[in-house]
Write a protein that holds these residues in place. Structure first.
Motif: not given
Length: 177
Positions: A150-171
């Motif tokens: 579960d912990w690894l799943d959570y950190y993989n989710w954060i990794s995807r969130l980081i990619e979401f921000f870095e791609s500027e998809e957030i905007f």
């Protein structure tokens, strides 16, 4: 009695620099780094280590360390200006990009540390199971292994969130005003 406009401007800039320093602290960065970022930002043009040392009252050695730290997390960049022999440093003028840089740098470190810890604990717990343990301990180890997944799943989710921000998809979802 009216205040001197230059004094008012200087005070406003000082307040903004301190606010930037406090904000940087929220991201786990030293307030010193925030002050330097704020000073370069308010200067609106690149600055040398000497200029930064004078503006902060810090030694050039400490300034060099702080600027190196900023370069490491992409908060500053070394820039070239024709006719200037000393190294110049500049910062991003876009608040949104600075936030993304800080957010992703901070959380990338957290993810990396926790994934390494996951591997270590997973390896140790799995080895303990393979070596044979009492039933009570086996149950507890299996619970911990599930928690680690579960912990690894959570950190993989954060990794995807980081990619979401870095791609500027957030905007696209949270537009800039």
């Amino acid at each position: 009695m009216e205040k001197d406009p230059l004094h008012v401007i200087e005070q406003a800039e000082d307040h903004l620099i301190e606010r930037i320093a406090e904000n940087m602290h929220t991201f786990g960065m030293p307030a010193t780094v925030g002050r330097i970022l704020g000073i370069i930002y308010m200067n609106r043009k690149p600055m040398t280590l000497t200029e930064l040392s004078e503006a902060t009252g810090m030694s050039k050695t400490r300034m060099s360390q702080a600027v190196r730290e900023m370069l490491d997390v992409n908060l500053a960049e070394k820039v070239f200006e024709k006719g200037v022999r000393k190294d110049l440093y500049d910062v991003e003028q876009d608040y949104y990009q600075t936030f993304i840089t800080l957010f992703t740098a901070t959380w990338s470190k957290v993810v990396s540390k926790n994934k390494m810890m996951h591997k270590k604990l997973n390896r140790e717990l799995t080895a303990a199971l393979e070596n044979g343990v009492p039933e009570e301990a086996e149950e507890k180890i299996n619970e911990l292994l599930k928690e680690l997944k579960d912990w690894l799943d959570y950190y993989n989710w954060i990794s995807r969130l980081i990619e979401f921000f870095e791609s500027e998809e957030i905007f696209k979802h949270v537009p800039k005003p």
